[in-house]
Design a protein around this motif. Structure first.
Motif, PDB file in Angstrom:
ATOM      1  N   LEU A  96       0.864  -1.184   0.000  1.00 13.70           N
ATOM      2  CA  LEU A  96       0.000   0.000   0.000  1.00 13.70           C
ATOM      3  C   LEU A  96       0.894   1.225   0.000  1.00 13.70           C
ATOM      4  CD1 LEU A  96      -2.754   1.414   0.249  1.00 13.70           C
ATOM      5  CD2 LEU A  96      -2.542   1.177   2.738  1.00 13.70           C
ATOM      6  N   ARG A  97       0.774   2.020  -1.040  1.00 16.18           N
ATOM      7  CA  ARG A  97       1.554   3.258  -1.139  1.00 16.18           C
ATOM      8  C   ARG A  97       0.568   4.417  -1.054  1.00 16.18           C
ATOM      9  NH1 ARG A  97       5.371   3.918  -6.254  1.00 16.18           N
ATOM     10  NH2 ARG A  97       6.539   2.312  -5.120  1.00 16.18           N
ATOM     11  N   ALA A  98       0.512   5.023   0.128  1.00 15.42           N
ATOM     12  CA  ALA A  98      -0.461   6.080   0.388  1.00 15.42           C
ATOM     13  C   ALA A  98       0.233   7.339   0.886  1.00 15.42           C
ATOM     14  CB  ALA A  98      -1.503   5.607   1.390  1.00 15.42           C
ATOM     15  N   GLY A  99       1.378   7.653   0.325  1.00 18.46           N
ATOM     16  CA  GLY A  99       2.101   8.842   0.734  1.00 18.46           C
ATOM     17  C   GLY A  99       1.392  10.113   0.313  1.00 18.46           C
ATOM     18  N   SER A 100       1.542  11.152   1.129  1.00 18.05           N
ATOM     19  CA  SER A 100       0.998  12.491   0.844  1.00 18.05           C
ATOM     20  C   SER A 100      -0.520  12.488   0.704  1.00 18.05           C
ATOM     21  CB  SER A 100       1.645  13.076  -0.419  1.00 18.05           C
ATOM     22  OG  SER A 100       3.050  13.127  -0.295  1.00 18.05           O
ATOM     23  N   CYS A 101      -1.188  11.527   1.328  1.00 22.93           N
ATOM     24  CA  CYS A 101      -2.655  11.453   1.299  1.00 22.93           C
ATOM     25  C   CYS A 101      -3.247  12.298   2.424  1.00 22.93           C
ATOM     26  CB  CYS A 101      -3.126  10.012   1.472  1.00 22.93           C
ATOM     27  SG  CYS A 101      -2.883   8.982   0.031  1.00 22.93           S
ATOM     28  N   VAL A 102      -4.502  12.663   2.230  1.00 18.84           N
ATOM     29  CA  VAL A 102      -5.303  13.253   3.303  1.00 18.84           C
ATOM     30  C   VAL A 102      -6.524  12.356   3.459  1.00 18.84           C
ATOM     31  CG1 VAL A 102      -6.612  15.240   4.093  1.00 18.84           C
ATOM     32  CG2 VAL A 102      -4.500  15.579   2.794  1.00 18.84           C
ATOM     33  N   ILE A 103      -6.636  11.664   4.599  1.00 15.69           N
ATOM     34  CA  ILE A 103      -7.652  10.643   4.794  1.00 15.69           C
ATOM     35  C   ILE A 103      -8.358  10.893   6.127  1.00 15.69           C
ATOM     36  CG2 ILE A 103      -8.085   8.161   5.012  1.00 15.69           C
ATOM     37  CD1 ILE A 103      -5.470   7.703   3.483  1.00 15.69           C
ATOM     38  N   GLY A 104      -9.675  10.798   6.104  1.00 16.92           N
ATOM     39  CA  GLY A 104     -10.417  10.955   7.357  1.00 16.92           C
ATOM     40  C   GLY A 104     -10.102   9.835   8.332  1.00 16.92           C
ATOM     41  N   GLU A 105     -10.307   8.588   7.889  1.00 18.60           N
ATOM     42  CA  GLU A 105     -10.013   7.426   8.729  1.00 18.60           C
ATOM     43  C   GLU A 105      -9.376   6.349   7.861  1.00 18.60           C
ATOM     44  OE1 GLU A 105     -13.311   5.981  10.995  1.00 18.60           O
ATOM     45  OE2 GLU A 105     -14.115   7.988  11.390  1.00 18.60           O
TER      46      GLU A 105
END
Length: 488
Positions: free
Chosen positions: A267-276
């Motif tokens: 899982l590559r989720a760099g620089s994300c903005v995530i609620g949960e």
């Protein structure tokens, strides 16, 4: 095309269109459209007839025209590119011999439910209502890049075959969906591309099977914007998921999901903005978990899900769930592929302090100092070992108090057996070995003993050692007490 050129099946479809009537060739109603290649002329409709019907439709006053066809074998290429069609189109349970071409077309609504197609070319398609591809069996790539769908896009239960080399199986890059993307149970054999997509509702990919293969990208959703949730609950992913720069207002739910990409990113989720972000009740990720520079409000991360390699530099989260002992969380920080990352320790410390677990926060800070020690030269590491053993880098003040008490006993016994001579015999107070030792150990309090007596030889060196150690330990005790009081 004249109506006299049509077969009885085509004439039936033509006459039903102006009144929006159903034409159902299925017999029985639950037959498998995958066998459509064997259907005979009695249920065969040429794509050119469908095209003529949609572009030059017959009209009847007082009726709402629409194409509602089920169970037909459609021969030839249904080419509607650049077409503007004001009628609802439903071609369910149909067998298409060739991939429809809907490039840059505009339709009111399109329903291909349970149909079998060799592919679909519908890039930049515009649908004013719902696009439904539920339970479709599609042997080739589905091209919907740049499509604009005012309603929802349904891909639930669809099965998309392996595309030609170098092409995604499902192209949804830069699509705009006014409602949600519903695709539970979707199966793809190749890349699903959602880069730059904008979805006003929820993206439901629960129980999907994304089969791209080891080292390949299974779901590319860089810079995706989802106003609702992104659900991958129970998904099986062979390959890796890319979410760099994505914005997910709700939950990114990977509960019960299996992400498998050994030797590469899972899982590559760099620089994300995530609620949960939910990573729970799943087997450990097989591959790297990359959350660099991500911003997460609630991070639900179970220690059992964490893979052997993580990348956490710059990760910011407000709440960390579930609440487990610090020792179980520290394993994650020790697996960081960037080595010692101070920011990761500070984030974990802040998470424990926000819920009032100061003991766990101190353990994290102690672990941070020990990890930092491994990056120092030998003399720095040596001094670090001394600090750790004596005072726990200041996070274990009771240990410092224990050392002070031990040194007080040693000094008191030593000087009780070997009184140091007074500097001025007629002015010196009565010698007390306990208070003399306290004078040496405590840098602030004075009992008038240290300045009145002068030990010699090895006892002088002992007094020096007690003075230096006392300064260090007493300062540590005061710092620890101050830290505790300030937190309260």
């Amino acid at each position: 095309m004249e109506i006299t050129d049509m077969t009885p099946a085509e004439e039936r479809v033509w006459r039903a269109f102006p009144r929006g009537q159903d034409v159902d060739f299925r017999s029985p109603a639950d037959e498998d459209p995958a066998r459509g290649a064997d259907w005979g002329l009695e249920r065969t409709v040429r794509a050119s007839v469908v095209r003529a019907l949609l572009l030059s439709p017959p009209q009847e006053d007082g009726e709402t025209a629409s194409l509602r066809l089920a169970g037909a074998r459609i021969t030839g290429v249904l080419n509607l590119q650049y077409s503007d069609i004001d009628h609802a189109v439903r071609l369910s349970d149909c067998f298409f011999e060739d991939a429809p071409v809907l490039y840059a077309a505009r339709l009111r609504q399109l329903n291909l439910r349970r149909s079998v197609l060799p592919g679909l070319d519908a890039a930049t398609l515009r649908v004013d209502g719902v696009l439904r591809l539920s339970d479709c069996l599609i042997d080739g790539p589905v091209k919907l890049g740049g499509a604009q769908i005012s309603g929802a896009l349904f891909l639930d239960g669809a099965d998309i075959g392996e595309p030609p080399p170098g092409q995604p199986a499902l192209q949804l890059n830069h699509v705009t969906i006014g409602d949600g993307l519903s695709a539970p149970g979707l199966r793809t054999r190749g890349e699903v591309r959602l880069t730059g997509a904008s979805v006003a509702g929820t993206i439901d990919l629960n129980e999907t099977r994304l089969e791209a293969g080891a080292g390949e990208i299974a779901l590319d959703a860089e810079t995706l914007t989802a106003e609702g949730d992104v659900l991958l609950r129970g998904a099986s992913v062979s390959g890796w998921i890319g979410l760099r720069g994505a914005r997910v207002a709700g939950r990114l739910n990977l509960s019960h999901a299996g992400l498998v990409n050994p030797g590469g990113p899972a899982l590559r989720a760099g620089s994300c903005v995530i609620g949960e972000l939910w990573l729970r009740e799943s087997p450990p990720l097989e591959g790297t978990l990359n959350l660099r520079r991500a911003q997460v409000d609630v991070l639900w991360l179970e220690p059992e899900v964490i893979p052997e390699r993580v990348l956490l530099d710059g990760l910011v989260y407000t709440s960390l769930t579930p609440h487990v002992p610090a020792g179980r969380r520290l394993t994650m920080l020790e697996r960081d592929g960037d080595g010692y990352v101070p920011h990761a320790y500070e984030q974990l410390t802040a998470a424990y302090r926000r819920i009032g677990d100061d003991h766990a926060a101190r353990l994290v800070q102690l672990a941070k100092q020990r990890r930092h020690r491994t990056t120092l030269p030998w003399y720095g590491r040596l001094w670090g070992y001394v600090q750790d053993a004596t005072v726990g880098y200041g996070f274990r003040p009771l240990r410092a108090a224990g050392w002070l008490l031990s040194l007080l006993v040693i000094g008191s016994l030593t000087f009780a057996l070997h009184h140091p001579p007074p500097l001025k015999a007629d002015e010196a107070p009565q010698f007390n070995p306990v208070f003399y030792t306290l004078d040496l150990l405590l840098p602030v309090i004075s009992f008038g003993q240290e300045g009145a007596f002068a030990p010699a030889g090895r006892y002088q060196w002992l007094s020096y050692a007690l003075v230096v150690t006392g300064w260090t330990l007493a300062t540590t005790v005061v710092t620890g007490i101050t830290r505790t009081v300030s937190r309260q």
